[in-house]
Design an enzyme around this catalytic site. Structure first.
Site, mmCIF file in Angstrom:
data_model
loop_
_atom_site.group_PDB
_atom_site.id
_atom_site.type_symbol
_atom_site.label_atom_id
_atom_site.label_comp_id
_atom_site.label_asym_id
_atom_site.label_seq_id
_atom_site.Cartn_x
_atom_site.Cartn_y
_atom_site.Cartn_z
ATOM 1 N N CYS A 1 37.982 90.728 56.451
ATOM 2 C CA CYS A 1 36.860 91.494 57.004
ATOM 3 C C CYS A 1 35.817 90.609 57.677
ATOM 4 C CB CYS A 1 36.189 92.316 55.908
ATOM 5 S SG CYS A 1 37.234 93.591 55.207
ATOM 6 N N HIS B 1 34.164 100.739 59.925
ATOM 7 C CA HIS B 1 34.438 99.339 59.584
ATOM 8 C C HIS B 1 35.812 98.950 60.129
ATOM 9 C CE1 HIS B 1 34.967 95.638 57.530
ATOM 10 N NE2 HIS B 1 35.107 96.058 56.280
#
Length: 382
Positions: free
Chosen positions: A90, A336
């Site tokens: 991420c 996201h």
């Protein structure tokens, strides 16, 4: 010899920042693969910059084969421009920005850096058969850490983190509802327009929901534990998107004569893989120390909102007022897109500090699977 943040230094400067709309997986961007998702952003940035020396993109779940190189060529960049794909899960998009800044410090004049993720088109992954006659075993994600150390799913880890920091369900739902309200208000007033490059028929972010309340979120069931507090409503979505910034040398910045964000400091950190969401905390502390600043000096704070409970736990660890975080909405509302999210944070800093002129100093920070964090501290400069 150290210098104060106010002294001019030959540091890299972000002079442009763009992103695609963030789509919900399986919706508007479902047929656009990672390279083709990043290409419009790269093309737009390259068209507004001097000759690009290198492209760096973060990516987690793409097809491999150096997505950055494929995207750069799809964008029409010259064959002589090299490209690098980085994977810090991420944190990949923000890690790409730190790599771009390092390349500039090492002599490059112009680097386009960011990230991309197409969850919709991510290849299916399988372990090979355990025997000649066996079947491949499909898996959803690669290991983030050895099983002997601990490798929980991110949602379960966030649930446990929230419990350990006393962050209850009501606080998480209220934070998530606020993120949606802020993003919806920003979208309504056109606050994302200058930073967004349309992709096909998709012109705006798909996920923000105006009117979403904590009461409505409170009806959702826990995802990971019977008595847990993490739900689909106070967690980020599964998303598609790309974002990138143009990083130039101090000399090139002076020649261009445009406002930008001076990259004062970057930092990475490792934490317990069983609580990966805390990676934001030490990375932020290191970056601020290197910049010679404190949280009180910051005008804009962009933390990736993977889970409301995780963000609130990090705020508690940092003694940071959650009201200061993502004041125009964050990943809980926008989405996201894993490999792109860190770069989205820098785009958001650029829009608020440079395009809107809202203050001087900013922070972007993100946590990553496996127990890591990345942080970047910037200063608006003329």
């Amino acid at each position: 010899m150290t210098t104060s943040p106010s002294e001019p230094r030959d540091l890299p400067v972000v002079v442009d920042a763009l992103r695609t709309p963030i789509g919900t997986a399986g919706h508007g961007l479902r047929d656009v693969d990672a390279a083709d998702l990043a290409a419009p952003v790269l093309a737009a940035l390259a068209a507004r910059a001097p000759a690009v020396d290198e492209v760096v993109l973060g990516n987690c779940m793409g097809p491999g084969g150096d997505v950055a190189r494929v995207a750069a060529l799809s964008a029409g960049l010259p064959l002589a421009v090299p490209a690098l794909t980085v994977d810090r899960q991420c944190g990949s998009g923000l890690a790409a920005v730190t790599v771009g800044a390092a390349l500039v410090r090492d002599g490059a004049s112009v680097v386009v850096a960011g990230g991309v993720e197409s969850a919709s088109t991510a290849p299916w992954r399988s372990w090979p058969p355990s025997s000649r006659d066996g079947e491949p075993v499909r898996y959803a994600r690669a290991p983030f850490a050895p099983a002997s150390v601990g490798d929980p799913d991110m949602g379960l880890a966030a649930d446990l983190l929230a419990a350990e920091h006393g962050v209850d369900r009501q606080q998480q739902d209220a934070y998530a509802a606020r993120s949606h309200a802020r993003a919806a208000a920003t979208l309504e007033r056109g606050g994302f327009a200058e930073e967004t490059v349309p992709v096909g028929a998709v012109h705006v972010d798909e996920r923000p929901r105006a009117g979403l309340t904590a009461e409505r979120l409170g009806r959702l069931r826990p995802l990971h534990r019977t008595d847990g507090t993490v739900t689909a409503g106070n967690s980020c979505g599964v998303n598609d998107g790309a974002a990138a910034v143009t990083v130039v040398s101090a000399g090139t910045h002076r020649e261009l004569g445009v406002p930008g964000l001076r990259i004062l400091a970057t930092a990475t950190a490792g934490v317990d893989p069983n609580r990966p969401g805390l990676g934001i905390v030490p990375a932020t502390g290191r970056a601020l120390a290197r910049a010679g600043l404190t949280l009180d000096d910051l005008d804009v704070v962009e933390l990736n909102e993977a889970f409301a409970g995780q963000v609130l736990a990090c705020c508690a660890e940092l003694s940071l007022d959650p009201e200061r975080v993502c004041v125009e909405g964050g990943a809980l509302a926008l989405g996201h897109p894993w490999g792109a999210s860190g770069a989205v944070l820098v785009v958001r800093l650029f829009s608020q500090l440079v395009r809107a002129g809202r203050g001087r100093y900013g922070l972007a920070a993100i946590a990553a699977g496996g127990g890591q964090g990345v942080a970047v501290v910037v200063e608006r400069c003329p």
